[in-house]
Write an enzyme that holds these catalytic residues in place. Structure first.
Site, PDB file in Angstrom:
ATOM      1  N   ARG A  36     -71.894   3.530  91.294  1.00 61.09           N
ATOM      2  CA  ARG A  36     -71.783   3.386  90.125  1.00 61.09           C
ATOM      3  C   ARG A  36     -71.807   4.846  89.255  1.00 61.09           C
ATOM      4  O   ARG A  36     -71.414   5.032  88.292  1.00 61.09           O
ATOM      5  CB  ARG A  36     -72.719   2.374  89.257  1.00 61.09           C
ATOM      6  CG  ARG A  36     -74.292   2.891  89.609  1.00 61.09           C
ATOM      7  CD  ARG A  36     -74.997   1.871  88.863  1.00 61.09           C
ATOM      8  NE  ARG A  36     -76.250   1.717  89.437  1.00 61.09           N
ATOM      9  CZ  ARG A  36     -77.487   1.039  88.888  1.00 61.09           C
ATOM     10  NH1 ARG A  36     -77.191   0.170  87.880  1.00 61.09           N
ATOM     11  NH2 ARG A  36     -78.688   1.108  89.643  1.00 61.09           N
ATOM     12  N   ARG A  40     -74.318  10.572  91.853  1.00 58.80           N
ATOM     13  CA  ARG A  40     -75.000  10.342  93.029  1.00 58.80           C
ATOM     14  C   ARG A  40     -73.878   9.956  94.268  1.00 58.80           C
ATOM     15  O   ARG A  40     -74.232  10.234  95.444  1.00 58.80           O
ATOM     16  CB  ARG A  40     -76.061   9.138  92.693  1.00 58.80           C
ATOM     17  CG  ARG A  40     -76.934   9.252  91.831  1.00 58.80           C
ATOM     18  CD  ARG A  40     -78.068   8.283  91.866  1.00 58.80           C
ATOM     19  NE  ARG A  40     -77.512   7.047  90.900  1.00 58.80           N
ATOM     20  CZ  ARG A  40     -77.726   7.002  89.745  1.00 58.80           C
ATOM     21  NH1 ARG A  40     -78.314   8.100  89.017  1.00 58.80           N
ATOM     22  NH2 ARG A  40     -77.254   5.820  89.334  1.00 58.80           N
ATOM     23  N   ASP A  61     -68.798   0.422  89.685  1.00 60.37           N
ATOM     24  CA  ASP A  61     -69.966  -0.136  89.215  1.00 60.37           C
ATOM     25  C   ASP A  61     -69.609  -1.736  89.238  1.00 60.37           C
ATOM     26  O   ASP A  61     -68.651  -2.124  88.352  1.00 60.37           O
ATOM     27  CB  ASP A  61     -70.223   0.385  87.607  1.00 60.37           C
ATOM     28  CG  ASP A  61     -71.557  -0.212  86.872  1.00 60.37           C
ATOM     29  OD1 ASP A  61     -71.723  -1.500  87.689  1.00 60.37           O
ATOM     30  OD2 ASP A  61     -71.725   0.290  86.240  1.00 60.37           O
ATOM     31  N   ASN A  88     -72.357  -4.715  98.647  1.00 58.89           N
ATOM     32  CA  ASN A  88     -73.827  -4.284  99.139  1.00 58.89           C
ATOM     33  C   ASN A  88     -74.420  -3.871  97.911  1.00 58.89           C
ATOM     34  O   ASN A  88     -75.957  -4.210  98.059  1.00 58.89           O
ATOM     35  CB  ASN A  88     -73.716  -3.015 100.283  1.00 58.89           C
ATOM     36  CG  ASN A  88     -74.997  -2.451 100.405  1.00 58.89           C
ATOM     37  OD1 ASN A  88     -76.064  -2.689 101.026  1.00 58.89           O
ATOM     38  ND2 ASN A  88     -75.244  -1.456  99.617  1.00 58.89           N
ATOM     39  N   SER A 138     -79.887 -11.969 101.266  1.00 55.85           N
ATOM     40  CA  SER A 138     -81.265 -12.146 101.728  1.00 55.85           C
ATOM     41  C   SER A 138     -81.951 -13.431 102.051  1.00 55.85           C
ATOM     42  O   SER A 138     -81.438 -14.357 101.337  1.00 55.85           O
ATOM     43  CB  SER A 138     -82.174 -11.304 100.606  1.00 55.85           C
ATOM     44  OG  SER A 138     -83.542 -11.433 101.056  1.00 55.85           O
ATOM     45  N   TYR A 196     -84.369 -12.410  91.656  1.00 54.68           N
ATOM     46  CA  TYR A 196     -83.658 -12.037  92.937  1.00 54.68           C
ATOM     47  C   TYR A 196     -83.329 -12.915  93.946  1.00 54.68           C
ATOM     48  O   TYR A 196     -82.210 -13.041  94.563  1.00 54.68           O
ATOM     49  CB  TYR A 196     -84.662 -10.975  93.712  1.00 54.68           C
ATOM     50  CG  TYR A 196     -83.975 -10.029  94.974  1.00 54.68           C
ATOM     51  CD1 TYR A 196     -83.020  -9.143  94.867  1.00 54.68           C
ATOM     52  CD2 TYR A 196     -84.555 -10.700  96.142  1.00 54.68           C
ATOM     53  CE1 TYR A 196     -82.591  -8.513  95.843  1.00 54.68           C
ATOM     54  CE2 TYR A 196     -84.021 -10.032  97.285  1.00 54.68           C
ATOM     55  CZ  TYR A 196     -83.043  -9.066  97.135  1.00 54.68           C
ATOM     56  OH  TYR A 196     -82.419  -8.444  98.211  1.00 54.68           O
ATOM     57  N   SER A 199     -80.501 -14.887  92.923  1.00 54.61           N
ATOM     58  CA  SER A 199     -79.138 -14.211  93.003  1.00 54.61           C
ATOM     59  C   SER A 199     -78.723 -14.318  94.275  1.00 54.61           C
ATOM     60  O   SER A 199     -77.560 -14.287  94.625  1.00 54.61           O
ATOM     61  CB  SER A 199     -79.444 -12.672  92.524  1.00 54.61           C
ATOM     62  OG  SER A 199     -80.314 -11.977  93.316  1.00 54.61           O
ATOM     63  N   LYS A 200     -79.573 -14.347  95.304  1.00 55.97           N
ATOM     64  CA  LYS A 200     -79.023 -14.073  96.627  1.00 55.97           C
ATOM     65  C   LYS A 200     -78.908 -15.593  97.174  1.00 55.97           C
ATOM     66  O   LYS A 200     -78.017 -15.854  97.896  1.00 55.97           O
ATOM     67  CB  LYS A 200     -80.192 -13.544  97.484  1.00 55.97           C
ATOM     68  CG  LYS A 200     -80.304 -11.950  97.166  1.00 55.97           C
ATOM     69  CD  LYS A 200     -79.065 -11.221  97.475  1.00 55.97           C
ATOM     70  CE  LYS A 200     -79.386  -9.794  97.336  1.00 55.97           C
ATOM     71  NZ  LYS A 200     -77.984  -8.925  97.614  1.00 55.97           N
TER      72      LYS A 200
HETATM   73  N1  LIG Z   1     -84.188  -3.490 101.666  1.00 52.81           N
HETATM   74  C1  LIG Z   1     -84.465  -4.704 102.041  1.00 52.81           C
HETATM   75  O1  LIG Z   1     -85.207  -4.960 102.837  1.00 52.81           O
HETATM   76  C2  LIG Z   1     -83.388  -5.604 101.787  1.00 52.81           C
HETATM   77  C3  LIG Z   1     -83.346  -7.070 102.382  1.00 52.81           C
HETATM   78  C4  LIG Z   1     -82.309  -7.919 102.054  1.00 52.81           C
HETATM   79  C5  LIG Z   1     -81.318  -7.680 101.287  1.00 52.81           C
HETATM   80  N2  LIG Z   1     -81.301  -6.479 100.836  1.00 52.81           N
HETATM   81  C6  LIG Z   1     -79.970  -6.144 100.077  1.00 52.81           C
HETATM   82  O2  LIG Z   1     -79.442  -4.970 100.654  1.00 52.81           O
HETATM   83  C7  LIG Z   1     -78.539  -4.229  99.619  1.00 52.81           C
HETATM   84  C8  LIG Z   1     -78.791  -2.719  99.635  1.00 52.81           C
HETATM   85  O3  LIG Z   1     -80.287  -2.935  99.454  1.00 52.81           O
HETATM   86  P1  LIG Z   1     -81.126  -1.409  99.992  1.00 52.81           P
HETATM   87  O4  LIG Z   1     -82.506  -1.767 100.120  1.00 52.81           O
HETATM   88  O5  LIG Z   1     -80.525  -0.478 100.214  1.00 52.81           O
HETATM   89  O6  LIG Z   1     -81.482  -0.872  98.131  1.00 52.81           O
HETATM   90  P2  LIG Z   1     -81.375   0.406  97.427  1.00 52.81           P
HETATM   91  O7  LIG Z   1     -81.736   1.524  98.509  1.00 52.81           O
HETATM   92  O8  LIG Z   1     -82.007   0.446  96.330  1.00 52.81           O
HETATM   93  O9  LIG Z   1     -79.978   0.646  97.239  1.00 52.81           O
HETATM   94  C9  LIG Z   1     -79.159  -0.310  96.352  1.00 52.81           C
HETATM   95  C10 LIG Z   1     -77.781   0.293  96.003  1.00 52.81           C
HETATM   96  O10 LIG Z   1     -77.144  -0.381  95.079  1.00 52.81           O
HETATM   97  C11 LIG Z   1     -76.615   0.400  94.043  1.00 52.81           C
HETATM   98  N3  LIG Z   1     -76.341  -0.376  92.846  1.00 52.81           N
HETATM   99  C12 LIG Z   1     -77.328  -1.080  91.870  1.00 52.81           C
HETATM  100  N4  LIG Z   1     -76.640  -1.614  90.949  1.00 52.81           N
HETATM  101  C13 LIG Z   1     -75.432  -1.133  91.121  1.00 52.81           C
HETATM  102  C14 LIG Z   1     -74.013  -1.576  90.360  1.00 52.81           C
HETATM  103  N5  LIG Z   1     -73.997  -2.100  89.003  1.00 52.81           N
HETATM  104  N6  LIG Z   1     -72.887  -1.176  90.795  1.00 52.81           N
HETATM  105  C15 LIG Z   1     -72.938  -0.476  92.031  1.00 52.81           C
HETATM  106  N7  LIG Z   1     -73.837   0.062  92.751  1.00 52.81           N
HETATM  107  C16 LIG Z   1     -75.137  -0.673  92.002  1.00 52.81           C
HETATM  108  C17 LIG Z   1     -77.552   1.386  93.842  1.00 52.81           C
HETATM  109  O11 LIG Z   1     -77.048   2.512  93.105  1.00 52.81           O
HETATM  110  P3  LIG Z   1     -77.852   3.579  92.306  1.00 52.81           P
HETATM  111  O12 LIG Z   1     -78.445   4.535  93.102  1.00 52.81           O
HETATM  112  O13 LIG Z   1     -77.167   3.803  91.255  1.00 52.81           O
HETATM  113  O14 LIG Z   1     -79.096   2.684  91.661  1.00 52.81           O
HETATM  114  C18 LIG Z   1     -77.842   1.590  95.199  1.00 52.81           C
HETATM  115  O15 LIG Z   1     -76.756   2.675  95.814  1.00 52.81           O
HETATM  116  C19 LIG Z   1     -78.935  -4.922  98.335  1.00 52.81           C
HETATM  117  O16 LIG Z   1     -77.982  -6.052  98.139  1.00 52.81           O
HETATM  118  C20 LIG Z   1     -80.134  -5.823  98.682  1.00 52.81           C
HETATM  119  O17 LIG Z   1     -80.301  -6.849  97.731  1.00 52.81           O
HETATM  120  C21 LIG Z   1     -82.096  -5.405 101.132  1.00 52.81           C
END
Ligand SMILES: NC(=O)c1ccc[n+]([C@@H]2O[C@H](COP(=O)([O-])OP(=O)(O)OC[C@H]3O[C@@H](n4cnc5c(N)ncnc54)[C@H](OP(=O)(O)O)[C@@H]3O)[C@@H](O)[C@H]2O)c1
Length: 288
Positions: A36, A40, A61, A88, A138, A196, A199-200
């Site tokens: 978005r 970055r 975005d 993602n 998730s 959250y 949403s999932k």
């Molecule tokens: N980490 C875990 O343990 C875990 C477990 C289960 C599921 N997940 C899922 O895995 C996915 C990735 O999570 P992560 O852990 O890698 O989190 P993260 O490091 O916080 O990364 C999230 C990413 O989503 C982007 N984002 C947020 N809002 C957005 C929008 N409106 N448009 C486009 N991009 C957007 C963020 O961009 P910005 O940098 O601009 O904010 C960032 O690049 C998510 O769907 C999360 O729910 C994660």
């Protein structure tokens, strides 16, 4: 021109960035790191390019339909279609006060659920035969969070429609705004994950519908959609408390994004289709 293309949303950091890295190695086509924030996103793409990976940045975005339309237009003109889509992008707020909850819930559902719907609306028409779609979900999206049995049954029903699911998510947001979500059969606060889980739950339910729709509307095109939980991964989202590395977290999403093409006599049932997957294994919809 019909050159292969893959898109990963929210890929400037975390699991999405790692999925992009792996796809650059495993997928023979152009991999689009989308984000978005142009700043970055470009910085992340440049750092991968410096490491010798062939990756392109595209602004997207998931809450801004205009950026999705632009991305779709660009992909159509450059590639004539799309082969991998990894939904993602996501957000998680750790609600601290009841006052913040409605605003955080709006943003969570808008990004994690409606964001996936938005992207699919404009990118699904581009999907070529054998395309693979991965919706990152998730295990926290567990049906135990739904107290109303009618809503719970609907969510896991094999006949649920996108409109009905959209309706349930809207009902949830309305109840959060009114503060009567418990009476309406939902939970979400004071659980530490806020909106959250809801949403999932939406993403996992949507995936099942999407596979059914592809099977009905494009039979024989071998398009596969799965909902993948990456596990508990150390990223900004989990305040780096997760127990898995991003490499481990990206493993199952990349596996699902690169499921081999099925054609001719091969039994499609051998591959997961419209399923909830964790650790490369099919599991039932959490709580069903
Ligand atoms: N980490 C875990 O343990 C875990 C477990 C289960 C599921 N997940 C899922 O895995 C996915 C990735 O999570 P992560 O852990 O890698 O989190 P993260 O490091 O916080 O990364 C999230 C990413 O989503 C982007 N984002 C947020 N809002 C957005 C929008 N409106 N448009 C486009 N991009 C957007 C963020 O961009 P910005 O940098 O601009 O904010 C960032 O690049 C998510 O769907 C999360 O729910 C994660």
């Amino acid at each position: 021109m019909a050159s292969p293309a893959a898109v990963v949303t929210g890929a400037n950091k975390g699991i999405g960035l790692q999925i992009v890295k792996e796809l650059c190695k495993k997928f023979s086509g152009t991999v689009y790191l989308t984000a978005r924030s142009a700043q970055r996103g470009k910085a992340a793409a440049e750092s991968l390019q410096k490491d010798g990976l062939e990756v392109e940045y595209l602004n997207l975005d998931v809450t801004n339909v205009e950026t999705i339309k632009q991305a779709a237009k660009y992909l159509r003109s450059e590639h004539g279609g799309l082969d991998i889509l990894c939904n993602n992008a996501g957000v998680l707020f750790y609600s601290k006060t009841k006052e913040d909850f409605p605003k955080e819930a709006e943003e969570t559902i808008a990004t994690n659920f409606f964001g996936v719907l938005n992207v699919c609306e404009y990118l699904f028409p581009l999907l070529r035969p054998h395309a693979r779609v991965v919706n990152i979900t998730s295990g926290v999206g567990h049906l135990k969070y739904i107290k109303d049995d009618t809503i719970k049954q609907k969510l896991k029903s094999d006949t649920l429609t996108v409109d009905e699911l959209r309706d349930i998510m809207q009902q949830y947001l309305k109840a959060v705004r009114q503060g009567d979500y418990e009476e309406k059969g939902f939970t979400g606060y004071p659980d530490m994950y806020g909106a959250y889980p809801m949403s999932k739950i939406g993403v996992t339910a949507l995936t099942r519908i999407q596979q059914r729709m592809f099977d009905q509307e494009r039979p024989g095109d071998d398009i596969i959609v799965n909902a993948v939980c990456p596990g508990y991964v150390a990223t900004d989202m989990t305040q780096h408390k997760g127990v898995l590395t991003v490499m481990q977290g990206a493993d199952t999403p990349v596996y699902a994004a690169t499921l081999p093409p099925v054609s001719g006599d091969a039994a499609p049932s051998e591959l997961p289709r419209g399923q909830f997957i964790i650790n490369r294994k099919v599991r039932k919809f959490p709580g069903s």
